[in-house]
Design a protein around this motif. Structure first.
Motif, PDB file in Angstrom:
ATOM      1  N   ALA A   1       5.731   4.662  -8.342  1.00 21.36           N
ATOM      2  CA  ALA A   1       6.056   3.390  -7.705  1.00 21.36           C
ATOM      3  C   ALA A   1       4.948   2.945  -6.758  1.00 21.36           C
ATOM      4  CB  ALA A   1       7.371   3.500  -6.953  1.00 21.36           C
ATOM      5  N   ALA A   2       4.263   3.918  -6.137  1.00 19.41           N
ATOM      6  CA  ALA A   2       3.195   3.575  -5.189  1.00 19.41           C
ATOM      7  C   ALA A   2       1.980   2.989  -5.894  1.00 19.41           C
ATOM      8  CB  ALA A   2       2.789   4.806  -4.387  1.00 19.41           C
ATOM      9  N   LEU A   3       1.674   3.490  -7.105  1.00 20.98           N
ATOM     10  CA  LEU A   3       0.443   3.106  -7.791  1.00 20.98           C
ATOM     11  C   LEU A   3       0.287   1.591  -7.967  1.00 20.98           C
ATOM     12  CD1 LEU A   3      -2.133   4.092  -9.259  1.00 20.98           C
ATOM     13  CD2 LEU A   3      -0.782   4.075 -11.370  1.00 20.98           C
ATOM     14  N   PRO A   4       1.258   0.876  -8.562  1.00 23.40           N
ATOM     15  CA  PRO A   4       1.039  -0.569  -8.765  1.00 23.40           C
ATOM     16  C   PRO A   4       0.904  -1.353  -7.472  1.00 23.40           C
ATOM     17  CG  PRO A   4       3.301   0.048  -9.318  1.00 23.40           C
ATOM     18  CD  PRO A   4       2.552   1.316  -9.127  1.00 23.40           C
ATOM     19  N   TRP A   5       1.564  -0.900  -6.394  1.00 24.23           N
ATOM     20  CA  TRP A   5       1.414  -1.610  -5.125  1.00 24.23           C
ATOM     21  C   TRP A   5       0.026  -1.378  -4.546  1.00 24.23           C
ATOM     22  CZ3 TRP A   5       4.270  -5.468  -4.428  1.00 24.23           C
ATOM     23  CH2 TRP A   5       5.615  -5.478  -4.804  1.00 24.23           C
ATOM     24  N   PHE A   6      -0.483  -0.146  -4.641  1.00 24.30           N
ATOM     25  CA  PHE A   6      -1.851   0.097  -4.172  1.00 24.30           C
ATOM     26  C   PHE A   6      -2.859  -0.674  -5.027  1.00 24.30           C
ATOM     27  CE2 PHE A   6      -0.340   4.277  -2.220  1.00 24.30           C
ATOM     28  CZ  PHE A   6      -0.469   3.810  -0.925  1.00 24.30           C
ATOM     29  N   GLU A   7      -2.606  -0.784  -6.328  1.00 25.55           N
ATOM     30  CA  GLU A   7      -3.502  -1.556  -7.191  1.00 25.55           C
ATOM     31  C   GLU A   7      -3.562  -3.011  -6.744  1.00 25.55           C
ATOM     32  OE1 GLU A   7      -3.390   0.630 -11.547  1.00 25.55           O
ATOM     33  OE2 GLU A   7      -1.760  -0.743 -11.016  1.00 25.55           O
ATOM     34  N   ARG A   8      -2.405  -3.574  -6.443  1.00 28.82           N
ATOM     35  CA  ARG A   8      -2.379  -4.955  -5.970  1.00 28.82           C
ATOM     36  C   ARG A   8      -3.110  -5.093  -4.630  1.00 28.82           C
ATOM     37  NH1 ARG A   8       2.887  -4.264  -8.230  1.00 28.82           N
ATOM     38  NH2 ARG A   8       3.294  -5.762  -9.912  1.00 28.82           N
ATOM     39  N   ALA A   9      -2.870  -4.145  -3.727  1.00 31.59           N
ATOM     40  CA  ALA A   9      -3.516  -4.209  -2.414  1.00 31.59           C
ATOM     41  C   ALA A   9      -5.035  -4.164  -2.548  1.00 31.59           C
ATOM     42  CB  ALA A   9      -3.020  -3.069  -1.528  1.00 31.59           C
ATOM     43  N   VAL A  10      -5.537  -3.313  -3.454  1.00 29.47           N
ATOM     44  CA  VAL A  10      -6.984  -3.194  -3.649  1.00 29.47           C
ATOM     45  C   VAL A  10      -7.537  -4.469  -4.281  1.00 29.47           C
ATOM     46  CG1 VAL A  10      -8.787  -1.950  -4.903  1.00 29.47           C
ATOM     47  CG2 VAL A  10      -6.966  -0.689  -3.745  1.00 29.47           C
ATOM     48  N   ALA A  11      -6.766  -5.069  -5.190  1.00 29.80           N
ATOM     49  CA  ALA A  11      -7.232  -6.301  -5.829  1.00 29.80           C
ATOM     50  C   ALA A  11      -7.224  -7.470  -4.861  1.00 29.80           C
ATOM     51  CB  ALA A  11      -6.360  -6.620  -7.039  1.00 29.80           C
ATOM     52  N   TRP A  12      -6.219  -7.536  -3.988  1.00 33.93           N
ATOM     53  CA  TRP A  12      -6.071  -8.679  -3.085  1.00 33.93           C
ATOM     54  C   TRP A  12      -6.865  -8.530  -1.802  1.00 33.93           C
ATOM     55  CZ3 TRP A  12      -0.073  -8.486  -3.817  1.00 33.93           C
ATOM     56  CH2 TRP A  12       0.257  -9.082  -5.037  1.00 33.93           C
TER      57      TRP A  12
ATOM     58  N   GLU B   1      -9.772   0.287   3.478  1.00 34.64           N
ATOM     59  CA  GLU B   1      -9.849   1.735   3.253  1.00 34.64           C
ATOM     60  C   GLU B   1      -8.478   2.347   2.997  1.00 34.64           C
ATOM     61  OE1 GLU B   1     -12.456   5.291   5.091  1.00 34.64           O
ATOM     62  OE2 GLU B   1     -11.148   4.296   6.539  1.00 34.64           O
ATOM     63  N   GLY B   2      -7.452   1.925   3.757  1.00 30.53           N
ATOM     64  CA  GLY B   2      -6.123   2.508   3.577  1.00 30.53           C
ATOM     65  C   GLY B   2      -5.570   2.263   2.187  1.00 30.53           C
ATOM     66  N   ALA B   3      -5.806   1.047   1.648  1.00 27.60           N
ATOM     67  CA  ALA B   3      -5.302   0.728   0.316  1.00 27.60           C
ATOM     68  C   ALA B   3      -6.047   1.502  -0.756  1.00 27.60           C
ATOM     69  CB  ALA B   3      -5.416  -0.772   0.065  1.00 27.60           C
ATOM     70  N   VAL B   4      -7.377   1.574  -0.650  1.00 25.62           N
ATOM     71  CA  VAL B   4      -8.175   2.285  -1.653  1.00 25.62           C
ATOM     72  C   VAL B   4      -7.860   3.778  -1.612  1.00 25.62           C
ATOM     73  CG1 VAL B   4     -10.507   2.787  -2.444  1.00 25.62           C
ATOM     74  CG2 VAL B   4      -9.967   0.532  -1.524  1.00 25.62           C
ATOM     75  N   LEU B   5      -7.713   4.343  -0.417  1.00 28.99           N
ATOM     76  CA  LEU B   5      -7.358   5.758  -0.303  1.00 28.99           C
ATOM     77  C   LEU B   5      -6.001   6.016  -0.919  1.00 28.99           C
ATOM     78  CD1 LEU B   5      -7.891   8.591   0.800  1.00 28.99           C
ATOM     79  CD2 LEU B   5      -6.880   7.865   2.963  1.00 28.99           C
ATOM     80  N   GLY B   6      -5.024   5.151  -0.651  1.00 29.55           N
ATOM     81  CA  GLY B   6      -3.702   5.325  -1.243  1.00 29.55           C
ATOM     82  C   GLY B   6      -3.753   5.270  -2.754  1.00 29.55           C
ATOM     83  N   LEU B   7      -4.559   4.338  -3.305  1.00 26.37           N
ATOM     84  CA  LEU B   7      -4.683   4.252  -4.754  1.00 26.37           C
ATOM     85  C   LEU B   7      -5.274   5.534  -5.322  1.00 26.37           C
ATOM     86  CD1 LEU B   7      -4.561   2.709  -7.397  1.00 26.37           C
ATOM     87  CD2 LEU B   7      -6.742   1.625  -6.811  1.00 26.37           C
ATOM     88  N   GLY B   8      -6.313   6.063  -4.664  1.00 19.57           N
ATOM     89  CA  GLY B   8      -6.920   7.300  -5.153  1.00 19.57           C
ATOM     90  C   GLY B   8      -5.956   8.474  -5.107  1.00 19.57           C
ATOM     91  N   LEU B   9      -5.199   8.596  -4.036  1.00 21.49           N
ATOM     92  CA  LEU B   9      -4.232   9.691  -3.919  1.00 21.49           C
ATOM     93  C   LEU B   9      -3.143   9.573  -4.977  1.00 21.49           C
ATOM     94  CD1 LEU B   9      -3.910   9.855  -0.035  1.00 21.49           C
ATOM     95  CD2 LEU B   9      -4.936  11.590  -1.512  1.00 21.49           C
ATOM     96  N   ALA B  10      -2.669   8.332  -5.208  1.00 20.10           N
ATOM     97  CA  ALA B  10      -1.641   8.148  -6.231  1.00 20.10           C
ATOM     98  C   ALA B  10      -2.173   8.508  -7.611  1.00 20.10           C
ATOM     99  CB  ALA B  10      -1.142   6.708  -6.212  1.00 20.10           C
ATOM    100  N   LEU B  11      -3.416   8.143  -7.906  1.00 22.73           N
ATOM    101  CA  LEU B  11      -4.018   8.498  -9.187  1.00 22.73           C
ATOM    102  C   LEU B  11      -4.118  10.014  -9.340  1.00 22.73           C
ATOM    103  CD1 LEU B  11      -6.856   5.807  -9.337  1.00 22.73           C
ATOM    104  CD2 LEU B  11      -4.878   5.953 -10.858  1.00 22.73           C
ATOM    105  N   GLN B  12      -4.535  10.696  -8.287  1.00 23.71           N
ATOM    106  CA  GLN B  12      -4.635  12.155  -8.349  1.00 23.71           C
ATOM    107  C   GLN B  12      -3.272  12.794  -8.565  1.00 23.71           C
ATOM    108  OE1 GLN B  12      -6.707  13.423  -4.776  1.00 23.71           O
ATOM    109  NE2 GLN B  12      -8.675  13.462  -5.839  1.00 23.71           N
ATOM    110  N   ARG B  13      -2.259  12.323  -7.839  1.00 23.85           N
ATOM    111  CA  ARG B  13      -0.936  12.922  -7.964  1.00 23.85           C
ATOM    112  C   ARG B  13      -0.373  12.731  -9.369  1.00 23.85           C
ATOM    113  NH1 ARG B  13       3.475  11.426  -3.506  1.00 23.85           N
ATOM    114  NH2 ARG B  13       2.072  12.672  -2.223  1.00 23.85           N
TER     115      ARG B  13
END
Length: 579
Positions: A374-385, A389-401
């Protein structure tokens, strides 16, 4: 242009060419016999145009004669275009003929007057100010004098505007015209200059009775307080007058004005009462925003949030406030459950406004619930919009998990040189990965307390790099764009252009990367910069006027901005102007 040629204002009457509008003003003063003003105008023109000389016949042009009667009739009827044609036709028939100095000067003044009034009516204050530079409005032409004063005030010369108003107040004119002059000054001058004018209006043998203007003067003083131009608060009698007049009129704008005045005094309890009255009288979204902010200051968080959401589609301030309040709750430590209805409001508003802040907060909320999917698509949107750093880090962590390590490594390479904590995603560190959720764990329904809002993936000290994953050349562009309001529809971009370099360039304003000092360095920045910033980007103060400053100040900047907007929009402007 024909008229200007007929008048000789482009050089035909003098020994050297001149700028049209300059010579028309000069001829007007000469035609009036005002040698002092003409000489001052000559000095001004020579300073602006070195080498320019006044027309040779400036003081010798013949006066008007009977043969100009048809021309004067056209002038009196304001048929200036027809007048220009008539003058040109006569010059064709009578080579060497020129209109009299009297007629030429008055045509010039009328042209200048029309230029000033038209520019003022269209709100082109800089143009109006330039046109008014060569004209003496005098006290007999009130409409022109008021326009000249306003043009000078709005084009950055309030002292010159005050001088015009002072001249009008000192003139032997009807009291109603002098009162209108005071009202005009309230609309454009700082209160300090207004106070000087008010004092001047009481001087002389016929002091102006200001009793009928007391409410307008008090309102102007309150507006100056709201714009932080004035430090002296209203007296109790003045404040009572402001409130009584608002209650008497019952208009939403008057009631809201009192509310914003109370906000400027940090009296939010009173402000709430007046904002509610203004809303009941048909108040606008800015009134709703003021009410929400005052409620928030009094600790009524839920009511403030409900109000901000209800008016979020009508004013950006309200959408920002709602997202800010929800983001604080979504990233709270320890985490607390949030009602499904609230989450739905946040999600819908985030998608509708393409809010990077909102998407980032929803992403961390899901991450803290160990729901990486559930976190991944929201972080993707945050990085696109809004890639912070917080959004990109969250996206990376979600991808790793989720086991997408290659995608996480590509992300870290893409933001190398910009976000230090994102680079640690591809490092082996003594602190481990920082992932406290077991694989596959999903606890969205019952959040576990104590989970960090933005998990740090271990120590910043470099132990080793993951082979083959870093550093590698990647497309530096964000590979995803999301259309606002498209419910997350992705538009993939194909890489283009030459291959990207393996290592990143230094970015101005960014601190050191975690690997610096361990044998790996950034390329010099485009400006030649080779050293990191002394203050990391995420520690630097937010840029004034941005959403992040609003968030850092808990909404106070937005409230202050809204108060100034209300003050600027509430200046008194009379609906009629005596002629």
């Amino acid at each position: 242009m024909a008229l200007l040629l007929a008048l000789g204002v482009t050089g035909g009457l003098g020994t050297a060419p001149a700028v049209a509008q300059d010579e028309t003003a000069l001829r007007y003063f000469a035609g009036q016999g005002r040698r002092d003003r003409a000489e001052a105008e000559i000095r001004r023109l020579q300073a602006l145009h070195p080498g320019w000389q006044p027309p040779a016949d400036l003081w010798t042009a013949r006066p008007s004669g009977p043969d100009e009667a048809p021309l004067w009739r056209l002038f009196a009827a304001d048929r200036l275009d027809d007048l220009a044609v008539a003058i040109a036709e006569r010059q064709r028939r009578e080579p060497g003929w020129q209109p009299s100095g009297d007629l030429a000067g008055k045509i010039a003044r009328k042209r200048l007057r029309g230029a000033v009034l038209q520019a003022a009516a269209e709100g082109r204050w800089q143009d109006a100010g330039r046109a008014a530079a060569g004209i003496d409005p005098g006290s007999s032409d009130l409409e022109l004098a008021w326009a000249v004063a306003e043009a000078r005030a709005r084009s950055g010369a309030p002292a010159e505007a005050a001088a015009v108003y002072r001249m009008l107040l000192a003139a032997d004119s009807p009291a109603e015209s002098r009162r209108t002059t005071v009202l005009k000054s309230l609309a454009v001058l700082p209160m300090k200059l207004v106070d000087e004018l008010l004092a001047a209006s009481q001087a002389g043998p016929a002091p102006l009775d200001l009793a009928a203007l007391r409410t307008d003067i008090v309102r102007a003083r309150a507006g100056a307080l709201m714009r932080e131009e004035e430090t002296r608060d209203l007296t109790p009698a003045e404040a009572a007058l402001l409130r009584d007049e608002a209650l008497r009129s019952g208009q939403g704008g008057d009631l809201a004005f009192v509310a914003w005045y109370e906000v400027s005094r940090q009296n939010h309890a009173e402000a709430v009462t007046w904002f509610r009255r203004a809303l009941a009288a048909g108040g606008d979204p800015l009134v709703a925003h003021g009410l929400a902010q005052s409620l928030l200051q009094l600790g009524h968080r839920e009511e403030a949030r409900d109000l901000a959401f209800a008016w979020s589609d009508r004013l950006a301030h309200n959408a920002i406030l709602f997202v800010d309040l929800m983001a604080e709750d979504l990233t709270m430590v320890p985490a607390v459950p949030i009602a499904a209805g609230r989450l739905d409001q946040m999600a819908r508003l985030t998608l509708r406004t393409a809010s990077g802040e909102g998407a980032q907060a929803l992403g961390w909320y899901a991450w803290n619930a160990c729901d990486a999917a559930a976190a991944l698509p929201w972080f993707e949107r945050a990085v696109a919009w809004h890639p912070r750093e917080g959004a990109v880090l969250g996206l990376g962590l979600a991808l790793q998990r989720l086991g997408r390590r290659k995608d996480a490594a590509e992300l870290a390479n893409r933001y190398d040189g910009l976000f230090p904590r994102v680079v640690t995603l591809v490092m082996r560190t003594a602190g481990g990965s920082g992932d406290t959720c077991a694989p596959g764990t999903r606890t969205t329904a019952s959040l576990r307390p104590g989970v960090p809002v933005v998990p740090r993936p271990g120590s910043a000290e470099v132990a080793a790099f993951v082979k083959g994953e870093y550093p590698v050349p990647v497309d530096p562009e964000n590979p995803m764009r999301v259309e606002a309001g498209a419910a997350g529809r992705r538009l993939a971009l194909k890489p283009s252009g030459p291959p990207a370099p393996r290592t990143a360039r230094r970015v101005g304003g960014v601190g050191s990367m975690p690997y610096e000092g361990a044998g790996l360095a950034l390329q010099p920045g485009w400006t030649g910069q080779e050293t990191p910033a002394t203050v990391a980007a995420d520690q630097a103060p937010p840029v004034p006027g941005t959403r992040w400053e609003v968030m850092a100040r808990g909404g106070r900047t937005t409230l202050s901005t809204a108060r100034r907007q209300q003050a600027d929009g509430s200046r008194f402007v009379p609906s009629t102007t005596p002629r």
